[in-house]
Design a protein around this motif. Structure first.
Motif, PDB file in Angstrom:
ATOM      1  N   ARG A 215       0.871  -1.191   0.000  1.00 51.76           N
ATOM      2  CA  ARG A 215       0.000   0.000   0.000  1.00 51.76           C
ATOM      3  C   ARG A 215       0.897   1.226   0.000  1.00 51.76           C
ATOM      4  O   ARG A 215       1.708   1.396   0.908  1.00 51.76           O
ATOM      5  N   THR A 216       0.743   2.033  -0.991  1.00 47.67           N
ATOM      6  CA  THR A 216       1.571   3.243  -1.116  1.00 47.67           C
ATOM      7  C   THR A 216       0.648   4.461  -1.053  1.00 47.67           C
ATOM      8  O   THR A 216      -0.565   4.320  -1.160  1.00 47.67           O
ATOM      9  N   PRO A 217       1.230   5.671  -0.890  1.00 46.86           N
ATOM     10  CA  PRO A 217       0.368   6.857  -0.763  1.00 46.86           C
ATOM     11  C   PRO A 217      -0.443   7.132  -2.029  1.00 46.86           C
ATOM     12  O   PRO A 217      -0.057   6.742  -3.126  1.00 46.86           O
ATOM     13  N   ILE A 218      -1.537   7.853  -1.839  1.00 44.87           N
ATOM     14  CA  ILE A 218      -2.394   8.244  -2.965  1.00 44.87           C
ATOM     15  C   ILE A 218      -1.713   9.375  -3.752  1.00 44.87           C
ATOM     16  O   ILE A 218      -1.931   9.539  -4.929  1.00 44.87           O
ATOM     17  N   PHE A 219      -0.907  10.198  -3.075  1.00 45.31           N
ATOM     18  CA  PHE A 219      -0.169  11.230  -3.831  1.00 45.31           C
ATOM     19  C   PHE A 219       1.334  11.021  -3.662  1.00 45.31           C
ATOM     20  O   PHE A 219       1.793  10.448  -2.680  1.00 45.31           O
ATOM     21  N   GLU A 220       2.055  11.485  -4.664  1.00 43.08           N
ATOM     22  CA  GLU A 220       3.511  11.333  -4.691  1.00 43.08           C
ATOM     23  C   GLU A 220       4.104  12.646  -5.217  1.00 43.08           C
ATOM     24  O   GLU A 220       3.388  13.491  -5.761  1.00 43.08           O
TER      25      GLU A 220
ATOM     26  N   GLU B  21       7.554  14.699  -9.672  1.00 40.79           N
ATOM     27  CA  GLU B  21       8.775  14.248 -10.335  1.00 40.79           C
ATOM     28  C   GLU B  21       8.785  12.733 -10.588  1.00 40.79           C
ATOM     29  O   GLU B  21       9.295  12.261 -11.603  1.00 40.79           O
ATOM     30  N   LEU B  22       8.198  11.980  -9.662  1.00 41.66           N
ATOM     31  CA  LEU B  22       8.187  10.517  -9.798  1.00 41.66           C
ATOM     32  C   LEU B  22       7.534  10.098 -11.115  1.00 41.66           C
ATOM     33  O   LEU B  22       8.041   9.234 -11.823  1.00 41.66           O
ATOM     34  N   PHE B  23       6.418  10.721 -11.437  1.00 40.73           N
ATOM     35  CA  PHE B  23       5.692  10.317 -12.652  1.00 40.73           C
ATOM     36  C   PHE B  23       6.357  10.885 -13.908  1.00 40.73           C
ATOM     37  O   PHE B  23       6.334  10.262 -14.959  1.00 40.73           O
ATOM     38  N   LEU B  24       6.953  12.074 -13.781  1.00 42.87           N
ATOM     39  CA  LEU B  24       7.665  12.636 -14.933  1.00 42.87           C
ATOM     40  C   LEU B  24       8.774  11.675 -15.341  1.00 42.87           C
ATOM     41  O   LEU B  24       9.002  11.405 -16.511  1.00 42.87           O
ATOM     42  N   ARG B  25       9.482  11.157 -14.330  1.00 39.82           N
ATOM     43  CA  ARG B  25      10.639  10.312 -14.619  1.00 39.82           C
ATOM     44  C   ARG B  25      10.263   8.900 -15.035  1.00 39.82           C
ATOM     45  O   ARG B  25      10.973   8.264 -15.795  1.00 39.82           O
ATOM     46  N   SER B  26       9.149   8.382 -14.524  1.00 37.36           N
ATOM     47  CA  SER B  26       8.851   6.973 -14.799  1.00 37.36           C
ATOM     48  C   SER B  26       7.848   6.808 -15.931  1.00 37.36           C
ATOM     49  O   SER B  26       8.130   6.149 -16.923  1.00 37.36           O
ATOM     50  N   VAL B  27       6.686   7.415 -15.790  1.00 39.71           N
ATOM     51  CA  VAL B  27       5.654   7.253 -16.817  1.00 39.71           C
ATOM     52  C   VAL B  27       6.147   7.876 -18.124  1.00 39.71           C
ATOM     53  O   VAL B  27       5.918   7.336 -19.208  1.00 39.71           O
ATOM     54  N   GLY B  28       6.868   9.007 -18.003  1.00 45.08           N
ATOM     55  CA  GLY B  28       7.486   9.603 -19.186  1.00 45.08           C
ATOM     56  C   GLY B  28       6.828  10.917 -19.563  1.00 45.08           C
ATOM     57  O   GLY B  28       5.603  11.017 -19.606  1.00 45.08           O
ATOM     58  N   ASP B  29       7.651  11.934 -19.835  1.00 45.20           N
ATOM     59  CA  ASP B  29       7.084  13.262 -20.066  1.00 45.20           C
ATOM     60  C   ASP B  29       6.537  13.467 -21.471  1.00 45.20           C
ATOM     61  O   ASP B  29       6.067  14.545 -21.807  1.00 45.20           O
ATOM     62  N   THR B  30       6.594  12.411 -22.311  1.00 45.01           N
ATOM     63  CA  THR B  30       5.955  12.564 -23.624  1.00 45.01           C
ATOM     64  C   THR B  30       4.615  11.827 -23.681  1.00 45.01           C
ATOM     65  O   THR B  30       3.968  11.780 -24.719  1.00 45.01           O
TER      66      THR B  30
ATOM     67  N   ARG C 170       5.342  22.323  -2.422  1.00 46.65           N
ATOM     68  CA  ARG C 170       5.858  21.157  -3.146  1.00 46.65           C
ATOM     69  C   ARG C 170       4.866  20.804  -4.252  1.00 46.65           C
ATOM     70  O   ARG C 170       3.664  20.942  -4.050  1.00 46.65           O
ATOM     71  N   SER C 171       5.388  20.324  -5.352  1.00 46.10           N
ATOM     72  CA  SER C 171       4.487  19.871  -6.409  1.00 46.10           C
ATOM     73  C   SER C 171       4.173  18.392  -6.181  1.00 46.10           C
ATOM     74  O   SER C 171       5.051  17.537  -6.224  1.00 46.10           O
ATOM     75  N   LEU C 172       2.899  18.126  -5.923  1.00 52.31           N
ATOM     76  CA  LEU C 172       2.455  16.753  -5.676  1.00 52.31           C
ATOM     77  C   LEU C 172       1.439  16.361  -6.741  1.00 52.31           C
ATOM     78  O   LEU C 172       0.804  17.219  -7.349  1.00 52.31           O
ATOM     79  N   THR C 173       1.288  15.057  -6.942  1.00 54.66           N
ATOM     80  CA  THR C 173       0.342  14.568  -7.954  1.00 54.66           C
ATOM     81  C   THR C 173      -0.421  13.370  -7.419  1.00 54.66           C
ATOM     82  O   THR C 173       0.177  12.469  -6.818  1.00 54.66           O
ATOM     83  N   LEU C 174      -1.729  13.379  -7.619  1.00 51.54           N
ATOM     84  CA  LEU C 174      -2.526  12.195  -7.278  1.00 51.54           C
ATOM     85  C   LEU C 174      -2.096  11.097  -8.231  1.00 51.54           C
ATOM     86  O   LEU C 174      -2.045  11.319  -9.455  1.00 51.54           O
ATOM     87  N   ARG C 175      -1.800   9.937  -7.735  1.00 50.42           N
ATOM     88  CA  ARG C 175      -1.191   8.907  -8.580  1.00 50.42           C
ATOM     89  C   ARG C 175      -2.097   8.532  -9.769  1.00 50.42           C
ATOM     90  O   ARG C 175      -3.278   8.251  -9.587  1.00 50.42           O
ATOM     91  N   PRO C 176      -1.532   8.564 -10.985  1.00 46.60           N
ATOM     92  CA  PRO C 176      -2.332   8.174 -12.148  1.00 46.60           C
ATOM     93  C   PRO C 176      -2.234   6.672 -12.433  1.00 46.60           C
ATOM     94  O   PRO C 176      -2.993   6.144 -13.240  1.00 46.60           O
ATOM     95  N   GLU C 177      -1.293   6.002 -11.782  1.00 42.13           N
ATOM     96  CA  GLU C 177      -1.099   4.557 -11.980  1.00 42.13           C
ATOM     97  C   GLU C 177      -0.267   4.041 -10.824  1.00 42.13           C
ATOM     98  O   GLU C 177       0.187   4.824  -9.985  1.00 42.13           O
TER      99      GLU C 177
ATOM    100  N   MET D 111      -2.660  14.564 -15.495  1.00 43.87           N
ATOM    101  CA  MET D 111      -2.341  14.443 -14.073  1.00 43.87           C
ATOM    102  C   MET D 111      -3.050  15.483 -13.214  1.00 43.87           C
ATOM    103  O   MET D 111      -3.216  16.630 -13.604  1.00 43.87           O
ATOM    104  N   TYR D 112      -3.469  15.048 -12.057  1.00 44.72           N
ATOM    105  CA  TYR D 112      -4.006  15.957 -11.047  1.00 44.72           C
ATOM    106  C   TYR D 112      -2.825  16.416 -10.203  1.00 44.72           C
ATOM    107  O   TYR D 112      -2.421  15.765  -9.250  1.00 44.72           O
ATOM    108  N   THR D 113      -2.259  17.545 -10.602  1.00 46.25           N
ATOM    109  CA  THR D 113      -1.062  18.055  -9.932  1.00 46.25           C
ATOM    110  C   THR D 113      -1.426  19.307  -9.154  1.00 46.25           C
ATOM    111  O   THR D 113      -2.215  20.124  -9.615  1.00 46.25           O
ATOM    112  N   PHE D 114      -0.878  19.428  -7.961  1.00 45.47           N
ATOM    113  CA  PHE D 114      -1.169  20.620  -7.138  1.00 45.47           C
ATOM    114  C   PHE D 114       0.044  20.964  -6.273  1.00 45.47           C
ATOM    115  O   PHE D 114       0.909  20.118  -6.038  1.00 45.47           O
TER     116      PHE D 114
END
Ligand code: AMP
Length: 424
Positions: free
Chosen positions: A40-45, A48-57, A74-81, A65-68
């Motif tokens: 079980r991991t957090p709902i937001f991360e 940067e985590l998603f930019l680097r892994s899912v890919g910025d293209t 801090r820039s956080l994002t509700l996890r998209p995957e 992304m739901y980013t706030f």
């Protein structure tokens, strides 16, 4: 003004929620058999985590992304995957050092994407997914696919189509990338602005474009399968051999590229072939992502996983007209008449429940007939009737709703008697 539910989300109400619970239960049971453990991991991360892994293209990162900013800026994002978070946690908790390898994990929970809502596409949806980290054995690819298929089949789905592809290793992908650039470049102005932007950086994404799907250059695009080097070819052959050994039918589709950047080697999707299913037929997607662990700061570690949404699983069950028999009914409904008898059932009800029975009573001071109707709605297996006379005589009338048989039972030993009659 009334406040409504946000677009692309849904309330799962009693009556429907049981389907969700059943899917979750089956998925958990099968993970136990296949030896995948829950994480079980957090709902937001951090974004940067998603930019680097899912890919910025990718569409996910560029548009969905739901980013706030939080109050600490801090820039956080509700996890998209779920893969990015799982791999982050794998690295952070040094799971690569665990004695038992590969590390096999599963997760289940809400994901968030700002997509255009339609049937089968929500802005909040629940994904179930697995990740196997630490093995580059093609047998794990086959195992992961077998697990996904088993979960679907455990609830009776039959009209499933598995498609697989290989995206090759780095070397194969580079050769394919060059060929794609050469293929699209001369006429790239005929494509959407997203495709134009992706041409040099990630031309494989063009094949995944929703807008330009029908363009003639799409069909004639060079196939990754023609660019697989020896190692990649051997790997893909092994995956196919194992799937065949497991009696899992599949089709190879060289156009399957998947919407996330981190895949290599095996990519797969499970689709619903049911006629009643809507336009979006993908139920489940997954693939291998060797390199992602290093990308997120860990040691070189191969990995593979898949994810499916419970929403589309339920839609597929509906399309195949599979009626899940879930509502078993309660063990006992206590019907009472008169204030003293009603008072008495408060404790009696609790005793039944403490013994492990599902039980209910009336809370609305309803007439006997209406209480019986309530018992019917709850599909009560037994109804116990307690009136003032019975109370005085230390008796309660127990009726089996299945056979219609009635029996007088001593009130003070009712729960014991009920246990011996029902034997659950
Ligand atoms: P992806 O993470 O995009 O590879 O998607 C994996 C699976 O998640 C899909 O096959 C769907 O079952 C599910 N999924 C993805 N996006 C949505 C969405 N917006 N609504 C419902 N299910 C989704």
């Amino acid at each position: 003004m009334n406040i409504h539910i946000p677009r692309g989300t849904q309330d799962i109400l009693p009556g429907e929620v049981e389907k969700w619970q059943l899917i979750e239960k089956k998925a958990r049971e099968l993970c136990e058999k296949f030896q995948y453990k829950e994480i079980r991991t957090p709902i937001f991360e951090h974004t940067e985590l998603f930019l680097r892994s899912v890919g910025d293209t990718t569409d996910i990162v560029q548009k969905e992304m739901y980013t706030f900013q939080d109050k600490g800026d801090r820039s956080l994002t509700l996890r998209p995957e779920g893969t990015a978070s799982t791999v982050r946690s794998f690295v952070e908790n040094k799971m690569f050092g665990y004695a038992d390898q590969p590390v096999k994990l599963f997760y289940m929970g809400p994901m968030f994407r700002y997509e255009r809502p339609q049937a089968g596409r929500y802005r909040q949806f629940v994904q179930f997914g697995v990740e196997a980290l630490g093995s580059a054995d093609p047998a794990i690819d086959a195992e992961v696919i077998a697990l996904a298929m088993s979960i679907y089949q455990s609830l009776g789905l039959k009209q499933l189509k598995l498609i697989v592809n290989s995206l090759g290793d780095k070397e194969s992908r580079q050769a394919h990338k060059d060929a794609l650039i050469n293929h699209f470049k001369p006429r790239i102005e005929e494509f959407c602005s997203d495709c134009q932007n992706r041409l040099e950086k990630n031309p494989m994404r063009i094949l995944d474009c929703k807008k330009d799907r029908e363009h003639e250059l799409m069909k004639s695009a060079p196939s990754i399968l023609d660019f697989l080097n020896e190692d990649s070819k051997k790997y893909f052959d092994k995956v196919q051999k194992y799937l065949t050994d497991l009696d899992i039918k599949f089709e190879v589709d060289p156009n399957l590229v998947r919407g996330l950047d981190y895949y290599n080697h095996t990519a797969f999707e499970i689709m619903s072939e049911s006629e009643g299913f809507g336009a979006i037929t993908t139920l489940c997607g997954g693939g291998r992502y060797n390199g992602l662990v290093e990308e997120l700061g860990g040691p070189e570690t191969p990995g593979i996983g898949f994810a499916f949404s419970v929403e589309r699983f339920i839609a597929a069950l509906g399309a195949e007209k599979i009626d899940l028999q879930m509502d078993e009914g309660i063990d006992c409904y206590l019907v009472s008449l008169g204030e003293e008898a009603k008072d008495y059932t408060v404790g009696l009800l609790h005793k039944l429940r403490r013994e492990g029975f599902s039980a209910e009573r009336d809370y609305l001071d309803r007439k006997i007939k209406t209480q019986f109707k309530a018992a019917d709605r709850l599909k009560a297996k037994y109804v116990a009737v307690l009136g003032e006379d019975e109370l005085k005589a230390n008796k309660i009338n127990l009726k089996s709703m299945e056979t219609g048989e009635q029996k007088e039972v001593p009130l003070d030993s009712f729960v014991e008697e009920f246990k011996s009659i029902v034997k659950h």
